[in-house]
Design a protein around this motif. Structure first.
Motif, PDB file in Angstrom:
ATOM      1  N   ARG A   1       0.836  -1.211   0.000  1.00 34.61           N
ATOM      2  CA  ARG A   1       0.000   0.000   0.000  1.00 34.61           C
ATOM      3  C   ARG A   1       0.869   1.258   0.000  1.00 34.61           C
ATOM      4  O   ARG A   1       0.607   2.202  -0.734  1.00 34.61           O
ATOM      5  CB  ARG A   1      -0.923  -0.022   1.224  1.00 34.61           C
ATOM      6  N   GLU A   2       1.939   1.274   0.802  1.00 34.96           N
ATOM      7  CA  GLU A   2       2.850   2.424   0.850  1.00 34.96           C
ATOM      8  C   GLU A   2       3.481   2.645  -0.502  1.00 34.96           C
ATOM      9  O   GLU A   2       3.642   3.796  -0.959  1.00 34.96           O
ATOM     10  CB  GLU A   2       3.928   2.207   1.902  1.00 34.96           C
ATOM     11  N   LYS A   3       3.851   1.562  -1.161  1.00 25.25           N
ATOM     12  CA  LYS A   3       4.455   1.649  -2.485  1.00 25.25           C
ATOM     13  C   LYS A   3       3.485   2.275  -3.481  1.00 25.25           C
ATOM     14  O   LYS A   3       3.853   3.141  -4.273  1.00 25.25           O
ATOM     15  CB  LYS A   3       4.836   0.235  -2.944  1.00 25.25           C
ATOM     16  N   GLU A   4       2.223   1.844  -3.430  1.00 24.99           N
ATOM     17  CA  GLU A   4       1.192   2.385  -4.328  1.00 24.99           C
ATOM     18  C   GLU A   4       0.963   3.869  -4.072  1.00 24.99           C
ATOM     19  O   GLU A   4       0.818   4.647  -5.005  1.00 24.99           O
ATOM     20  CB  GLU A   4      -0.122   1.637  -4.144  1.00 24.99           C
TER      21      GLU A   4
ATOM     22  N   SER B   1       3.024   6.025  -2.881  1.00 25.97           N
ATOM     23  CA  SER B   1       4.196   6.865  -3.172  1.00 25.97           C
ATOM     24  C   SER B   1       4.373   7.090  -4.667  1.00 25.97           C
ATOM     25  O   SER B   1       5.227   7.861  -5.081  1.00 25.97           O
ATOM     26  CB  SER B   1       5.458   6.231  -2.585  1.00 25.97           C
ATOM     27  N   ARG B   2       3.569   6.462  -5.490  1.00 27.17           N
ATOM     28  CA  ARG B   2       3.682   6.643  -6.958  1.00 27.17           C
ATOM     29  C   ARG B   2       3.152   7.967  -7.385  1.00 27.17           C
ATOM     30  O   ARG B   2       2.299   8.582  -6.941  1.00 27.17           O
ATOM     31  CB  ARG B   2       2.927   5.543  -7.700  1.00 27.17           C
TER      32      ARG B   2
END
Length: 103
Positions: free
Chosen positions: A97-100, A102-103
């Protein structure tokens, strides 16, 4: 109440996966033939998804080994595989979720 206190938080709804309650069959006592059968909805999954939608959250369900024919929820996962297994699954989701975001 939780959404009001934390309007920007991602609310995680940890649901039951009642995947074994798939169908019910009624047999004739005399002949043994099937009288009727129907699919039973996966209530745990449906209710968690409905709740998540209502609070603008995300429904999560535990992942089990394919040989596990008993477990349905995060409590079962903790009991059979340990608390660490729950932390790993929830942590994996959080990292994704954090990766998504940060996009």
């Amino acid at each position: 109440a939780m959404r009001a206190r934390n309007p920007k938080a991602t609310l995680l709804i940890c649901g039951d996966d009642d995947r074994f309650q798939r169908s019910t069959i009624t047999y004739c006592k005399d002949t043994g033939k099937i009288l009727r059968g129907h699919e039973i909805p996966n209530t745990g999954r449906l209710e968690a998804q409905k709740t998540a939608e209502a609070v603008n959250g995300i429904a999560l369900f535990p992942q089990f080994d394919e040989k596990d024919w008993k477990s349905t929820d995060f409590n079962d996962l903790a009991n059979w595989s340990g608390r660490k297994a729950v932390e790993m699954q929830l942590g994996a989701y959080s990292r994704l979720r954090e990766k998504e975001l940060s996009r």
